[in-house]
Design a protein around this motif. Structure first.
Motif, PDB file in Angstrom:
ATOM      1  N   PHE A  21     101.115  77.085 -18.275  1.00 19.87           N
ATOM      2  CA  PHE A  21     100.165  78.135 -17.907  1.00 19.87           C
ATOM      3  C   PHE A  21      99.410  77.846 -16.613  1.00 19.87           C
ATOM      4  CE2 PHE A  21      98.123  75.138 -20.784  1.00 19.87           C
ATOM      5  CZ  PHE A  21      97.017  74.752 -20.035  1.00 19.87           C
ATOM      6  N   SER A  22      99.434  76.609 -16.151  1.00 20.91           N
ATOM      7  CA  SER A  22      98.602  76.199 -15.027  1.00 20.91           C
ATOM      8  C   SER A  22      99.066  76.800 -13.703  1.00 20.91           C
ATOM      9  CB  SER A  22      98.597  74.680 -14.895  1.00 20.91           C
ATOM     10  OG  SER A  22      97.786  74.293 -13.794  1.00 20.91           O
ATOM     11  N   SER A  23      98.118  77.301 -12.945  1.00 20.56           N
ATOM     12  CA  SER A  23      98.438  77.726 -11.589  1.00 20.56           C
ATOM     13  C   SER A  23      98.676  76.478 -10.747  1.00 20.56           C
ATOM     14  CB  SER A  23      97.304  78.570 -11.023  1.00 20.56           C
ATOM     15  OG  SER A  23      97.221  79.792 -11.734  1.00 20.56           O
ATOM     16  N   TYR A  24      99.398  76.634  -9.650  1.00 16.76           N
ATOM     17  CA  TYR A  24      99.841  75.500  -8.839  1.00 16.76           C
ATOM     18  C   TYR A  24      99.963  75.957  -7.384  1.00 16.76           C
ATOM     19  CZ  TYR A  24     104.172  78.107  -9.127  1.00 16.76           C
ATOM     20  OH  TYR A  24     105.095  79.108  -9.038  1.00 16.76           O
ATOM     21  N   GLY A  25     100.332  75.064  -6.488  1.00 18.57           N
ATOM     22  CA  GLY A  25     100.550  75.423  -5.091  1.00 18.57           C
ATOM     23  C   GLY A  25      99.643  74.651  -4.159  1.00 18.57           C
ATOM     24  N   THR A  26      99.716  74.965  -2.882  1.00 21.27           N
ATOM     25  CA  THR A  26      98.992  74.197  -1.865  1.00 21.27           C
ATOM     26  C   THR A  26      97.480  74.353  -1.963  1.00 21.27           C
ATOM     27  OG1 THR A  26      99.265  76.013  -0.298  1.00 21.27           O
ATOM     28  CG2 THR A  26     100.899  74.232  -0.220  1.00 21.27           C
ATOM     29  N   PHE A  27      96.978  75.381  -2.652  1.00 25.34           N
ATOM     30  CA  PHE A  27      95.544  75.574  -2.823  1.00 25.34           C
ATOM     31  C   PHE A  27      94.996  74.666  -3.924  1.00 25.34           C
ATOM     32  CE2 PHE A  27      91.702  78.248  -3.735  1.00 25.34           C
ATOM     33  CZ  PHE A  27      91.223  78.332  -2.437  1.00 25.34           C
ATOM     34  N   VAL A  28      95.881  74.103  -4.745  1.00 23.51           N
ATOM     35  CA  VAL A  28      95.486  73.229  -5.854  1.00 23.51           C
ATOM     36  C   VAL A  28      95.468  71.785  -5.356  1.00 23.51           C
ATOM     37  CG1 VAL A  28      96.077  72.442  -8.182  1.00 23.51           C
ATOM     38  CG2 VAL A  28      96.449  74.836  -7.530  1.00 23.51           C
ATOM     39  N   ASP A  29      94.343  71.108  -5.565  1.00 21.98           N
ATOM     40  CA  ASP A  29      94.167  69.751  -5.050  1.00 21.98           C
ATOM     41  C   ASP A  29      94.711  68.686  -5.975  1.00 21.98           C
ATOM     42  OD1 ASP A  29      92.578  70.218  -2.551  1.00 21.98           O
ATOM     43  OD2 ASP A  29      91.274  71.211  -4.001  1.00 21.98           O
ATOM     44  N   LEU A  30      94.551  68.877  -7.279  1.00 24.70           N
ATOM     45  CA  LEU A  30      95.007  67.874  -8.232  1.00 24.70           C
ATOM     46  C   LEU A  30      95.187  68.520  -9.591  1.00 24.70           C
ATOM     47  CD1 LEU A  30      92.335  66.651 -10.147  1.00 24.70           C
ATOM     48  CD2 LEU A  30      91.642  66.271  -7.803  1.00 24.70           C
ATOM     49  N   VAL A  31      95.835  67.795 -10.478  1.00 22.85           N
ATOM     50  CA  VAL A  31      96.001  68.234 -11.863  1.00 22.85           C
ATOM     51  C   VAL A  31      95.497  67.139 -12.786  1.00 22.85           C
ATOM     52  CG1 VAL A  31      97.910  69.835 -11.423  1.00 22.85           C
ATOM     53  CG2 VAL A  31      98.403  67.444 -11.902  1.00 22.85           C
TER      54      VAL A  31
END
Length: 194
Positions: free
Chosen positions: A169-179
């Motif tokens: 369900f998690s959004s992802y991509g270059t705007f996301v800094d870490l998980v």
């Protein structure tokens, strides 16, 4: 406890045995009232007590769970008066600003909507005060690869599963800094004091 985190969420069960330690005065960001002024800060929805426990639930007390930063001070900034926990972006941003203006070092927002550009302005203001805005990537599984990338004034966090892979369900991509772990988390609950 000299460093505090502001949790911008749905309120807090203040009687919870794992959340009383290092608790700072809470604030209702919808009504613009501090707890001492009669601001309602109790859990309108369970999410706020759960996120607070994940962050700061007391350790070494032989009870319940332990938060990641269990020696941190914490402040609830209730951003919703709706029974489903929904919130307006303006209240989320106001809560985050109030958190840092009150001396918290980190304002945490675990809501959808990080992609609004006005959040970058809020994050830049917070950084100018020496604080940090941390916002959830969201649960829509979206690719957040925008042309507008923040200059690390806004930390965007996605979720991993128990298998240490990106949660479905998690959004992802270059705007996301870490998980970070976001599935099957043991935490505090607003329905019980333990």
């Amino acid at each position: 406890p000299s460093i505090s985190i502001g949790i911008c969420d749905t309120g807090l069960r203040t009687t919870h045995e794992d959340l009383g330690r290092h608790r700072l005065e809470a604030y209702n960001a919808v009504d613009h009232l501090w707890e001492s002024q009669g601001g309602q800060i109790g859990p309108i929805f369970p999410h706020g007590t759960r996120t607070t426990g994940t962050a700061v639930a007391s350790g070494n007390n032989a009870r319940g769970v332990v938060g990641v930063g269990w020696e941190l001070a914490h402040r609830m900034l209730r951003v919703s008066n709706q029974s489903d926990g929904s919130a307006y972006l303006s209240d989320l941003q106001h809560g985050a600003r109030t958190s840092i203006e009150s001396g918290d070092r980190i304002a945490s927002v675990s809501y959808h909507g990080v992609y609004f550009l006005s959040n970058l302005t809020t994050a830049e203001y917070i950084r100018s005060l020496g604080g940090l805005l941390v916002w959830a990537a969201g649960n829509t599984g979206s690719n957040m690869s925008f042309s507008e990338r923040d200059a690390d004034t806004l930390v965007v966090v996605g979720a991993t599963s128990a298998s240490d892979v990106l949660a479905w369900f998690s959004s992802y991509g270059t705007f996301v800094d870490l998980v970070a772990p976001g599935v099957g988390i043991f935490t505090t609950d607003s329905a019980t004091d333990s």
